[in-house]
Design a protein around this motif. Structure first.
Motif: not given
Length: 354
Positions: A338-345, A14-20
């Motif tokens: 946070p605040g967005a749908p999770d997406v499996l990539m 699981v990746v947190d894109l805000a941290i990315v």
């Protein structure tokens, strides 16, 4: 417990894109501040979408480790690539030629055979290919051992039709690198041969690159996610770790032992360098726990030092020791913000070892 699992099924990276995003912007700002070109290594994330994001933020291009990674990235529309691995022989030359017809390519060499392979590809593609000389600076793997060897190879590149001398490249950026760069600059200048780029790599020493005179380009990969290794080497904090594995406690055979559904096929068998930290990853919410042993599908967790212990059925999150290897073990990663749908990539370039 404040942790809310994201994955419906486990084990799952699981990746947190805000941290990315924060990690990407921090590295780009550092390079901009010190006049360094950033050419991120995609071997950590292996996703064209993330590579394009890095370039949108200011990266000059990307670094790939193998031709297979470069093929995926070029097919996705990325056209400025350094393949930081010596390519040897006619099969590699043919594949390199196919890519050179579509993109601006650079490769590395530490032998005449690697240079000849690049020359064969450039001739077949009717397109120029830049060649960097790799020099050894403490990693004890590929690379010439002296500036004089680098100079002789650079002359061969400069005299070969279709090839361009790209400069010098090294990994890691350790104490030996500065002395070798200075000696090479002096030797090349005496021969009247310019060194267009000096490319250095490695996340652990990335924020010290400006302290090494002569370095003009930075190749880093792990910084996008970070991991237990980069935290242990002082290059990041746990809060900078964007990727974790969500795993389920599937058994508690004894009070001091838990079994999780993440084994060596999920977490890899990499330990931290020099045994700096125990176990095969850090259980973020149970830091005293030790993932003491991995079978292929079982993680055996020692809970003897824990005041609070996970129960059967509980989802736990694990910071990997070495995130690059972990990513390559998985077909898909769950991207969250946070605040967005999770997406499996999909991890498009996983398994591209050739």
């Amino acid at each position: 417990m404040n942790f809310q699992p994201h994955a419906d099924d486990t084990p799952m990276p699981v990746v947190d894109l805000a941290i990315v995003e924060a990690n990407l912007k921090r590295m780009q700002a550092y390079c901009d501040q010190h006049g360094l070109k950033l050419r991120p290594h995609i071997k950590t994330h292996k996703m064209p979408g993330l590579a394009k994001w890095q370039m949108e933020l200011g990266a000059v291009g990307i670094t790939c480790q193998k031709l297979g990674e470069a093929e995926i990235m070029i097919d996705a529309g990325i056209t400025d690539i350094l393949i930081s691995y010596p390519l040897i022989g006619p099969v590699k030359a043919a594949r390199l030629a196919a890519l050179a017809r579509k993109a601006t390519l650079a490769v590395v060499a530490d032998s005449t055979l690697a240079i000849d392979t690049a020359a064969e590809a450039a001739e077949a593609a009717d397109a120029p290919i830049s060649v960097f000389i790799e020099f050894e600076s403490g990693g004890r793997r590929a690379g010439v051992g002296s500036p004089s060897e680098a100079l002789e190879l650079a002359k061969r590149i400069s005299g070969a039709p279709g090839l361009i001398f790209g400069g010098l490249m090294t990994y890691p950026l350790g104490p030996e690198a500065a002395a070798l760069i200075a000696a090479a600059q002096s030797l090349f200048a005496a021969e009247g041969l310019a060194i267009p780029t000096i490319s250095a790599g490695g996340t652990p020493r990335a924020f010290h690159a400006h302290e090494v005179p002569g370095v003009t380009e930075l190749r880093v990969g792990t910084y996008i996610y970070n991991d237990r290794n980069t935290v242990g080497q002082g290059a990041a904090t746990l809060d900078d770790c964007a990727l974790h594995i969500e795993a389920t406690v599937v058994s508690r055979p004894t009070a001091d032992r838990a079994i999780i559904d993440a084994g060596s096929k999920t977490l890899s068998s990499d330990l931290t360098p020099g045994g700096a930290a125990r176990g095969y990853g850090l259980m973020r919410d149970y830091p005293e726990a030790v993932i003491a042993k991995l079978n292929e599908e079982h993680g055996i967790v020692d809970l003897s030092a824990c005041a609070r212990r996970p129960e059967i059925g509980e989802t736990v999150r694990i910071i990997p020791n070495h995130v690059c290897v972990v990513v390559n073990l998985h077909d898909e990663i769950l991207m969250t913000r946070p605040g967005a749908p999770d997406v499996l990539m999909p991890v498009d370039a996983r398994g591209r070892s050739r």
